[in-house]
Design an enzyme around this catalytic site. Structure first.
Site, mmCIF file in Angstrom:
data_model
loop_
_atom_site.group_PDB
_atom_site.id
_atom_site.type_symbol
_atom_site.label_atom_id
_atom_site.label_comp_id
_atom_site.label_asym_id
_atom_site.label_seq_id
_atom_site.Cartn_x
_atom_site.Cartn_y
_atom_site.Cartn_z
ATOM 1 N N GLY A 18 -17.036 -3.546 -3.358
ATOM 2 C CA GLY A 18 -18.226 -4.019 -2.663
ATOM 3 C C GLY A 18 -17.928 -4.174 -1.185
ATOM 4 O O GLY A 18 -16.797 -4.493 -0.809
ATOM 5 N N GLN A 69 -19.299 -7.303 7.190
ATOM 6 C CA GLN A 69 -17.861 -7.000 7.135
ATOM 7 C C GLN A 69 -17.463 -5.845 8.043
ATOM 8 O O GLN A 69 -16.293 -5.700 8.388
ATOM 9 C CB GLN A 69 -17.426 -6.664 5.699
ATOM 10 C CG GLN A 69 -17.515 -7.847 4.746
ATOM 11 C CD GLN A 69 -17.035 -7.461 3.367
ATOM 12 O OE1 GLN A 69 -17.798 -6.977 2.542
ATOM 13 N NE2 GLN A 69 -15.758 -7.656 3.110
ATOM 14 N N CYS A 98 -11.361 -10.003 -1.410
ATOM 15 C CA CYS A 98 -12.332 -9.588 -0.403
ATOM 16 C C CYS A 98 -11.621 -8.731 0.639
ATOM 17 O O CYS A 98 -10.537 -9.105 1.106
ATOM 18 C CB CYS A 98 -12.962 -10.816 0.260
ATOM 19 S SG CYS A 98 -14.201 -10.421 1.496
ATOM 20 N N LEU A 99 -12.232 -7.622 1.022
ATOM 21 C CA LEU A 99 -11.626 -6.750 2.036
ATOM 22 C C LEU A 99 -11.473 -7.473 3.373
ATOM 23 O O LEU A 99 -10.632 -7.085 4.185
ATOM 24 C CB LEU A 99 -12.459 -5.478 2.215
ATOM 25 C CG LEU A 99 -12.350 -4.464 1.061
ATOM 26 C CD1 LEU A 99 -13.412 -3.390 1.189
ATOM 27 C CD2 LEU A 99 -10.956 -3.851 1.036
ATOM 28 N N HIS A 115 -21.135 -12.242 -4.698
ATOM 29 C CA HIS A 115 -20.107 -12.220 -3.642
ATOM 30 C C HIS A 115 -20.640 -11.519 -2.390
ATOM 31 O O HIS A 115 -20.486 -12.029 -1.268
ATOM 32 C CB HIS A 115 -18.857 -11.512 -4.176
ATOM 33 C CG HIS A 115 -17.757 -11.351 -3.175
ATOM 34 N ND1 HIS A 115 -16.537 -11.980 -3.289
ATOM 35 C CD2 HIS A 115 -17.691 -10.621 -2.035
ATOM 36 C CE1 HIS A 115 -15.784 -11.653 -2.253
ATOM 37 N NE2 HIS A 115 -16.455 -10.823 -1.473
ATOM 38 N N GLU A 116 -21.257 -10.352 -2.584
ATOM 39 C CA GLU A 116 -21.761 -9.584 -1.428
ATOM 40 C C GLU A 116 -22.951 -10.284 -0.781
ATOM 41 O O GLU A 116 -23.080 -10.307 0.446
ATOM 42 C CB GLU A 116 -22.139 -8.159 -1.851
ATOM 43 C CG GLU A 116 -20.990 -7.322 -2.410
ATOM 44 C CD GLU A 116 -19.723 -7.364 -1.578
ATOM 45 O OE1 GLU A 116 -19.812 -7.492 -0.342
ATOM 46 O OE2 GLU A 116 -18.623 -7.306 -2.163
ATOM 47 N N HIS A 145 -21.978 -12.839 1.724
ATOM 48 C CA HIS A 145 -21.633 -12.325 3.059
ATOM 49 C C HIS A 145 -22.873 -12.291 3.968
ATOM 50 O O HIS A 145 -22.759 -12.493 5.177
ATOM 51 C CB HIS A 145 -21.041 -10.913 2.968
ATOM 52 C CG HIS A 145 -19.589 -10.886 2.588
ATOM 53 N ND1 HIS A 145 -18.619 -11.521 3.337
ATOM 54 C CD2 HIS A 145 -18.939 -10.293 1.554
ATOM 55 C CE1 HIS A 145 -17.435 -11.311 2.762
ATOM 56 N NE2 HIS A 145 -17.596 -10.570 1.673
HETATM 57 C C1 QAP Z 1 -15.831 -8.310 -3.912
HETATM 58 O O1 QAP Z 1 -13.951 -7.142 -3.193
HETATM 59 C C2 QAP Z 1 -15.531 -8.669 -5.345
HETATM 60 O O2 QAP Z 1 -7.276 -8.352 -0.805
HETATM 61 C C3 QAP Z 1 -15.308 -6.972 -3.521
HETATM 62 O O3 QAP Z 1 -5.738 -6.277 -0.102
HETATM 63 C C4 QAP Z 1 -14.227 -8.867 -5.776
HETATM 64 O O4 QAP Z 1 -13.590 -4.947 -3.088
HETATM 65 C C5 QAP Z 1 -16.539 -8.823 -6.233
HETATM 66 C C6 QAP Z 1 -9.535 -5.631 -1.706
HETATM 67 C C7 QAP Z 1 -13.973 -9.184 -7.118
HETATM 68 C C8 QAP Z 1 -16.291 -9.128 -7.556
HETATM 69 C C9 QAP Z 1 -15.017 -9.305 -8.001
HETATM 70 C C10 QAP Z 1 -9.037 -6.896 -1.511
HETATM 71 C C11 QAP Z 1 -8.730 -4.562 -1.333
HETATM 72 C C12 QAP Z 1 -10.872 -5.372 -2.235
HETATM 73 C C13 QAP Z 1 -7.769 -7.102 -0.989
HETATM 74 C C14 QAP Z 1 -13.145 -6.067 -2.959
HETATM 75 C C15 QAP Z 1 -6.972 -6.020 -0.613
HETATM 76 C C16 QAP Z 1 -7.456 -4.750 -0.804
HETATM 77 C C17 QAP Z 1 -11.778 -6.342 -2.521
HETATM 78 CO CO CO Z 2 -16.088 -9.886 0.425
#
Ligand code: QAP
Ligand code: CO
Length: 193
Positions: A56, A61, A117-118, A159-160, A163
């Protein structure tokens, strides 16, 4: 709904703003113009999300304070050895979702999932959210749509959507975990700069 089964992985990799960037703390503005610029932005956001890789990515972001996010909880990543004997990642089976101007009309139940989270790289923690949600939104053409979701898809929508309201998942934790993880993250974040 716009047909996205012909989605092609192409675009520009956008800069991802990391916590505590100011743009991540703002309330984002509704999208009003469903024009070519919006389509280009969405294409580049999807490209950035897949390449990151993430499931996401919300517009704040990548530095745009508008009510838009992209998601895909169901694509394939495969590590292969190419003809030069080098490791490369092959991405396939995309199911992109583009959510614009979302409004939650139902949130029920409880569900705990380990989120990341990215914009907060390297930090993962269990967050309690709603199990089931119903969201009204607009698609890339501005047409009204509804999505019903449970479990991971519902978590991702919440989550999104956070943001768009200037909230990162750290703020959904108990004060103790939040303080601990924020300090840990900021310490590492500063030494990496
Ligand atoms: C949000 O998160 C989410 O720390 C999206 O080093 C997460 O794509 C929604 C990511 C879990 C529901 C469940 C995070 C990539 C990606 C990091 C992501 C990283 C590299 C996170
Ligand atoms: Co996020």
């Amino acid at each position: 709904m716009t047909n996205l089964s012909n989605y092609k992985l192409e675009g520009e990799f956008l800069k991802i703003y990391e916590y505590p960037a100011a743009v991540l703390k703002k309330i984002a503005k509704p999208v009003e113009k469903f024009d070519e610029d919006l389509k280009t932005l969405v294409k580049n956001m999807l490209y950035t999300m897949y390449k990151a890789p993430g499931i996401g990515l919300a517009a704040p972001q990548i530095g745009k304070s508008i009510r838009l996010f992209v998601m895909d909880i169901n694509f394939n990543r495969e590590e292969v050895i190419d003809e030069n004997g080098e490791k490369t990642t092959v991405l396939s089976g995309f199911n992109p979702l583009i959510i614009i101007n979302p409004k939650f009309t139902l949130s029920e139940g409880e569900y705990i999932y380990e989120e990341g989270c990215l914009s907060v790289p390297g930090i993962y923690e269990n967050v309690k959210r709603s199990l089931k949600v119903v969201v009204n939104y607009q698609d890339i053409d501005g047409n009204p749509q509804t999505i019903e979701a449970e479990e991971l898809l519902a978590v991702c929508l919440q989550h999104e959507n956070d943001h768009l309201d200037g909230i990162v998942f750290l703020e959904r934790l108990s004060m103790l975990k939040r303080n601990f993880l924020t300090k840990k993250y900021l310490k590492k974040h500063k030494t990496n700069k």
